[in-house]
Design an enzyme around this catalytic site. Structure first.
Site, PDB file in Angstrom:
ATOM      1  N   SER A  41     -64.189  67.872 107.671  1.00 19.16           N
ATOM      2  CA  SER A  41     -63.878  66.528 107.212  1.00 19.16           C
ATOM      3  C   SER A  41     -62.387  66.538 106.995  1.00 19.16           C
ATOM      4  O   SER A  41     -61.758  67.158 106.568  1.00 19.16           O
ATOM      5  CB  SER A  41     -64.254  66.414 105.803  1.00 19.16           C
ATOM      6  OG  SER A  41     -64.281  65.135 105.325  1.00 19.16           O
TER       7      SER A  41
ATOM      8  N   LYS B 123     -65.239  64.986 111.366  1.00 19.54           N
ATOM      9  CA  LYS B 123     -65.529  63.760 110.592  1.00 19.54           C
ATOM     10  C   LYS B 123     -64.177  63.245 110.082  1.00 19.54           C
ATOM     11  O   LYS B 123     -63.529  63.833 109.634  1.00 19.54           O
ATOM     12  CB  LYS B 123     -66.595  64.108 109.603  1.00 19.54           C
ATOM     13  CG  LYS B 123     -66.410  63.221 108.174  1.00 19.54           C
ATOM     14  CD  LYS B 123     -67.737  63.534 107.331  1.00 19.54           C
ATOM     15  CE  LYS B 123     -67.418  63.191 105.968  1.00 19.54           C
ATOM     16  NZ  LYS B 123     -68.236  63.756 104.998  1.00 19.54           N
TER      17      LYS B 123
ATOM     18  N   LYS C 122     -62.287  60.568 107.865  1.00 13.29           N
ATOM     19  CA  LYS C 122     -62.300  59.839 106.801  1.00 13.29           C
ATOM     20  C   LYS C 122     -61.558  58.528 107.186  1.00 13.29           C
ATOM     21  O   LYS C 122     -60.581  58.627 107.699  1.00 13.29           O
ATOM     22  CB  LYS C 122     -61.540  60.570 105.553  1.00 13.29           C
ATOM     23  CG  LYS C 122     -62.276  61.658 104.829  1.00 13.29           C
ATOM     24  CD  LYS C 122     -63.663  61.283 104.224  1.00 13.29           C
ATOM     25  CE  LYS C 122     -63.952  62.071 103.244  1.00 13.29           C
ATOM     26  NZ  LYS C 122     -65.474  61.643 102.733  1.00 13.29           N
TER      27      LYS C 122
ATOM     28  N   ASP D 202     -66.455  58.706 107.900  1.00 11.64           N
ATOM     29  CA  ASP D 202     -66.994  58.560 106.609  1.00 11.64           C
ATOM     30  C   ASP D 202     -66.144  57.426 105.872  1.00 11.64           C
ATOM     31  O   ASP D 202     -64.879  57.631 105.536  1.00 11.64           O
ATOM     32  CB  ASP D 202     -67.127  59.984 105.763  1.00 11.64           C
ATOM     33  CG  ASP D 202     -67.766  59.995 104.415  1.00 11.64           C
ATOM     34  OD1 ASP D 202     -67.834  58.780 104.027  1.00 11.64           O
ATOM     35  OD2 ASP D 202     -67.828  60.648 103.846  1.00 11.64           O
TER      36      ASP D 202
ATOM     37  N   ASN E  50     -66.948  56.262 102.629  1.00 11.85           N
ATOM     38  CA  ASN E  50     -67.066  56.455 101.042  1.00 11.85           C
ATOM     39  C   ASN E  50     -67.043  55.043 100.411  1.00 11.85           C
ATOM     40  O   ASN E  50     -66.197  54.724  99.469  1.00 11.85           O
ATOM     41  CB  ASN E  50     -65.849  57.309 100.503  1.00 11.85           C
ATOM     42  CG  ASN E  50     -66.282  58.652 100.862  1.00 11.85           C
ATOM     43  OD1 ASN E  50     -65.099  59.319 101.796  1.00 11.85           O
ATOM     44  ND2 ASN E  50     -67.060  59.245 100.139  1.00 11.85           N
TER      45      ASN E  50
ATOM     46  N   GLU F 211     -70.791  57.095 108.049  1.00  6.88           N
ATOM     47  CA  GLU F 211     -71.459  57.492 106.850  1.00  6.88           C
ATOM     48  C   GLU F 211     -70.998  56.659 105.689  1.00  6.88           C
ATOM     49  O   GLU F 211     -69.763  56.309 105.602  1.00  6.88           O
ATOM     50  CB  GLU F 211     -70.758  58.876 106.341  1.00  6.88           C
ATOM     51  CG  GLU F 211     -71.502  59.659 105.316  1.00  6.88           C
ATOM     52  CD  GLU F 211     -70.705  61.087 104.872  1.00  6.88           C
ATOM     53  OE1 GLU F 211     -70.232  61.641 106.242  1.00  6.88           O
ATOM     54  OE2 GLU F 211     -70.671  61.249 103.898  1.00  6.88           O
TER      55      GLU F 211
ATOM     56  N   ASP G  56     -74.857  58.683 101.885  1.00 11.96           N
ATOM     57  CA  ASP G  56     -74.624  59.806 101.235  1.00 11.96           C
ATOM     58  C   ASP G  56     -74.564  59.107  99.854  1.00 11.96           C
ATOM     59  O   ASP G  56     -75.491  59.546  99.104  1.00 11.96           O
ATOM     60  CB  ASP G  56     -72.921  60.030 101.620  1.00 11.96           C
ATOM     61  CG  ASP G  56     -72.215  61.202 100.718  1.00 11.96           C
ATOM     62  OD1 ASP G  56     -72.960  61.525  99.757  1.00 11.96           O
ATOM     63  OD2 ASP G  56     -71.130  61.466 100.920  1.00 11.96           O
TER      64      ASP G  56
ATOM     65  N   LYS H  97     -76.453  66.356  99.755  1.00 14.49           N
ATOM     66  CA  LYS H  97     -75.479  67.053  98.706  1.00 14.49           C
ATOM     67  C   LYS H  97     -76.176  67.547  97.480  1.00 14.49           C
ATOM     68  O   LYS H  97     -76.811  66.560  96.644  1.00 14.49           O
ATOM     69  CB  LYS H  97     -74.314  66.449  98.374  1.00 14.49           C
ATOM     70  CG  LYS H  97     -73.496  66.097  99.481  1.00 14.49           C
ATOM     71  CD  LYS H  97     -72.383  65.113  99.049  1.00 14.49           C
ATOM     72  CE  LYS H  97     -71.265  64.887  99.891  1.00 14.49           C
ATOM     73  NZ  LYS H  97     -70.484  63.641  99.629  1.00 14.49           N
TER      74      LYS H  97
ATOM     75  N   GLY I  36     -70.520  68.139 101.670  1.00 11.45           N
ATOM     76  CA  GLY I  36     -69.543  69.054 100.979  1.00 11.45           C
ATOM     77  C   GLY I  36     -68.990  68.443 100.047  1.00 11.45           C
ATOM     78  O   GLY I  36     -68.504  67.307  99.937  1.00 11.45           O
TER      79      GLY I  36
HETATM   80  C1  NPQ Z   1     -67.914  63.087 101.162  1.00  8.30           C
HETATM   81  N1  NPQ Z   1     -66.668  65.300 100.728  1.00  8.30           N
HETATM   82  O1  NPQ Z   1     -68.655  63.505 101.960  1.00  8.30           O
HETATM   83  C2  NPQ Z   1     -67.225  64.008 100.170  1.00  8.30           C
HETATM   84  C3  NPQ Z   1     -66.142  63.220  99.537  1.00  8.30           C
HETATM   85  C4  NPQ Z   1     -65.351  63.999  98.615  1.00  8.30           C
HETATM   86  C5  NPQ Z   1     -65.845  66.749 102.434  1.00  8.30           C
HETATM   87  O2  NPQ Z   1     -65.717  64.479 102.974  1.00  8.30           O
HETATM   88  C6  NPQ Z   1     -61.745  66.038  95.754  1.00  8.30           C
HETATM   89  C7  NPQ Z   1     -61.096  65.250  96.643  1.00  8.30           C
HETATM   90  C8  NPQ Z   1     -63.043  66.204  95.909  1.00  8.30           C
HETATM   91  C9  NPQ Z   1     -61.851  64.566  97.571  1.00  8.30           C
HETATM   92  C10 NPQ Z   1     -65.280  65.562  96.626  1.00  8.30           C
HETATM   93  C11 NPQ Z   1     -66.084  65.355 102.020  1.00  8.30           C
HETATM   94  C12 NPQ Z   1     -63.930  65.369  96.684  1.00  8.30           C
HETATM   95  C13 NPQ Z   1     -63.319  64.684  97.658  1.00  8.30           C
HETATM   96  C14 NPQ Z   1     -65.896  64.897  97.833  1.00  8.30           C
HETATM   97  C15 NPQ Z   1     -63.881  63.915  98.495  1.00  8.30           C
HETATM   98  O3  NPQ Z   1     -68.026  61.679 100.878  1.00  8.30           O
HETATM   99 MG    MG Z   2     -69.409  61.225 102.352  1.00  6.52          MG
END
Ligand code: NPQ
Ligand code: MG
Length: 368
Positions: A135, A161, A163, A189, A191, A214, A239, A263, A291
């Site tokens: 990521s 991936k 962001k 992704d 979020n 995502e 997610d 997750k 993750g």
């Molecule tokens: C997701 N993880 O899939 C999450 C978002 C996530 C690997 O993209 C600290 C900073 C903790 C940023 C935990 C990945 C976090 C973070 C999760 C982002 O959406």
């Molecule tokens: Mg995500």
């Protein structure tokens, strides 16, 4: 199994580089580790709650509180604790899936160590190693992003991936697709950073043949995702929205998602994570393992989960050094783009006492 007590340990892990998402930038990963101590075995679990309630409503201090006040006392009061009974007992408390998942994982680790069996065996893993994706955070510029992706691909990551957020979406996707060609497994992704009003804009991602987008819309907007799915050619993967197997089935049934990110922390534990895997398989929907910047403790359990048969896409199960210079366990490493599934009892790894001490902020012991 007979339990002596539970330790809650707050640690702070410095990240190798800041990680920026549509909800903020993190420099340190604060984590609660749970250690369940039994008469004949102990087990570790990792709580994936973040410092501030920006990914979901959970956060480190709240997870610690609900563990200390409600979940740990409930576990310690069980006459004959095991993970299935613990899961049922935790269900009387609403929400707090990450806190529940951490305690369930620690108990499961203890239970499996006692019986000499591995997480992978317990969950039904069918692979010895799993393909690793990475990521990649939001950057200040495209050249910076391409340098980061170059380095990850050199290390062997099999899927990228990106962001994204409004203002950082089409241009970075175009740049990465143009530089690496159509063979690169690429996904994005958001979020929850978009609204349905952005549907036409998000459709501009369609020509880049992404594996999936995502969580473009808010967590509770399943109907919105179903509408968006009718506009986009890019498959939608949820997610944040997927909090249980029941919600996963709902989302699939109404056409809100055609791929699912699993997750264990977000869904309340490895038992529920496996149910989601099974339900998605029954509906012909592929899954992959997300993750949360886990240490080796959480990563070990996730890698075992990712070895189940319907995890057919590479996950965010990266190597330890994607996030940490020094992990608290033996590090997970990339071998030909894959991460090896531990085979020892329980999660198959344990924290190194010196590494753990060096990152520990506080500990508390809750006695049976
Ligand atoms: C997701 N993880 O899939 C999450 C978002 C996530 C690997 O993209 C600290 C900073 C903790 C940023 C935990 C990945 C976090 C973070 C999760 C982002 O959406
Ligand atoms: Mg995500």
């Amino acid at each position: 199994m007979k339990l002596d007590g539970v330790e809650l340990r707050r640690i702070a892990m410095p990240l190798v580089v800041p990680f920026r998402t549509s909800f903020g930038t993190e420099l340190d990963r604060e984590v609660v580790l749970v250690r369940v101590v039994g008469a004949d075995a102990e087990g570790w679990g990792e709580c994936v709650a973040v410092s501030e309630p920006r990914y979901s409503s959970e956060y480190v201090e709240a997870a610690t509180d609900v563990l200390r006040r409600f979940l740990v006392p409930t576990l310690l009061a069980l006459p004959d604790p095991d993970v299935h009974r613990a899961e049922r007992a935790f269900a009387q408390f609403k929400g707090h899936p990450m806190a529940k998942a951490a305690l369930e994982a620690a108990l499961l680790d203890a239970q499996l160590r006692e019986s000499g069996t591995s997480f992978g065996w317990f969950l039904g893993a069918v692979h010895e190693s799993v393909p690793a994706g990475v990521s990649v955070g939001i950057m200040d510029s495209i050249p910076e992003l391409l340098a980061a992706v170059d380095a990850y691909l050199d290390e062997g990551y099999l899927r990228i991936k990106l962001k994204i957020e409004p203002g950082w979406d089409v241009a970075p996707v175009r740049a990465v697709r143009e530089r690496y060609g159509s063979e690169l497994l690429l996904q994005v992704d958001a979020n929850t950073a978009y609204t349905l009003a952005d549907a036409r804009h998000l459709a501009k991602l369609d020509p880049f043949d992404l594996l999936l987008i995502e969580q473009p819309l808010p967590t509770h907007d399943l109907a919105g995702h179903a509408s968006l799915a009718r506009v986009l050619r890019t498959p939608i993967c949820l997610d944040e929205s997927i909090s249980s197997a029941a919600v996963a089935v709902h989302a699939i049934t109404i056409g809100a998602t055609s791929v699912v990110n699993i997750k264990p922390g977000r869904v309340g534990g490895y038992l529920e994570a496996r149910r989601i895997h099974d339900a998605c398989a029954a509906h012909g929907v592929p899954v992959w393992c997300g993750g949360m910047l886990e240490t080796g403790i959480g990563r070990a359990a996730n890698v075992a989960l990712a070895a189940l048969p319907n995890f057919t896409l590479p996950g965010d199960t990266s190597a330890s050094d994607r996030y940490y210079t020094r992990d608290i366990t033996d590090p997970f490493v990339l071998e030909d783009g894959h991460v090896r599934v531990p085979t020892g009892p329980g999660i198959g790894v344990e924290p190194d006492p010196d590494a753990l001490d060096s990152v520990t902020l506080s500990t508390e012991w809750i006695s049976a």
